[in-house]
Design a protein around this motif. Sequence first.
Motif, mmCIF file in Angstrom:
data_model
loop_
_atom_site.group_PDB
_atom_site.id
_atom_site.type_symbol
_atom_site.label_atom_id
_atom_site.label_comp_id
_atom_site.label_asym_id
_atom_site.label_seq_id
_atom_site.Cartn_x
_atom_site.Cartn_y
_atom_site.Cartn_z
ATOM 1 N N MET A 1 31.150 42.436 39.207
ATOM 2 C CA MET A 1 31.503 42.084 38.894
ATOM 3 C C MET A 1 33.030 43.103 39.117
ATOM 4 S SD MET A 1 29.531 39.574 37.388
ATOM 5 C CE MET A 1 31.215 38.526 37.420
ATOM 6 N N ARG B 1 31.216 34.366 37.865
ATOM 7 C CA ARG B 1 32.059 35.034 36.312
ATOM 8 C C ARG B 1 31.254 34.139 35.037
ATOM 9 N NH1 ARG B 1 33.341 38.996 33.801
ATOM 10 N NH2 ARG B 1 34.548 39.457 35.533
ATOM 11 N N ASP C 1 35.972 40.424 40.521
ATOM 12 C CA ASP C 1 37.585 39.982 40.056
ATOM 13 C C ASP C 1 38.683 40.186 40.285
ATOM 14 O OD1 ASP C 1 36.415 39.707 38.057
ATOM 15 O OD2 ASP C 1 36.409 41.747 36.627
#
Length: 305
Positions: free
Chosen positions: A142, A185, A146
């Motif tokens: 993640m 996400r 990001d």
Amino acid sequence: MQKDSLAMSLPGGATALIAPPLPPPVTRSFWRSSVRRLLRDPVTIACLTVLSLIVLSAIFAPWLGLDDPFKMSMVRRLKPPGTPGHLLGTDELGRDMLARLIYGGRLSLFMGVMPVVLATLIGATLGITAGYAGGRVNMAIMRTVDVFYAFPSVLLAVAISGVLGAGVFNSIVSLTLVFIPPIARVAESVTTQVRNQDFVEAAKATGASAYRIVTGHVLNNVIAPILIYASSLISVSIVVASGLSFLGLGVNPPNAEWGLMLNTLRQAIYVAPLNAVLPGVMIFLTSMCFNLVSDGLRGAMDVKA
């Protein structure tokens, strides 16, 4: 389904509400009831009908008896709609607009749908893996995802296409890379919720493998929110892909594609405005229909507990 909703940002600044996953495993009856609710929505049915006509006309374009979309004639350039033999007129090079629009739908739809399909497969895999594994695996995946949020989506697509160069394949690659992070996400968020449900804990207690738990329990409950969100990205993909072609970073001439047609006809906007806006009308109509179908899909799958 729980009443709280998950708000996610779409590329381009829009916002989509994604319903959380069902607490119990999703069954076949859920999909059947969702289809029934979808078929009772007149707006969704109307949009599906329009999209079906656009898709079928693009697929069967060679058998519709249309003019050659690449045949040029300087004598008949910029003929207005309604001209005998040219229902929607001609473009700046005398090519039939109706044939160009229908054939252009092939590339426009392909470049709009394919990046979302690829991004869904890759992003969902990354998100489900991160959500179920948790810990360092979640952190590594993640935080990498990001990084892409530091750049505006459209600007990122333009930058990647600029580096890779113009072309259909490069445009699909750039759009796929843009859509992977938001899908990942969403997948990670709903997987994290499902991972903590009692039926998953019970499966772990019985000694089921992680693969069996993910495919048999987790995937059934996260697939609906992921599909809803992915469907909302198709309209964005069509608009961005057309924008890349308009900027010269997508389809190369003389291929027919709605964004490229807008670019080549922009100088004729004061001479033949109806001809010049037709590709934009197709982009608007198609993206709007995909948006409304996505809303209908979300409503059909959003079953309140």
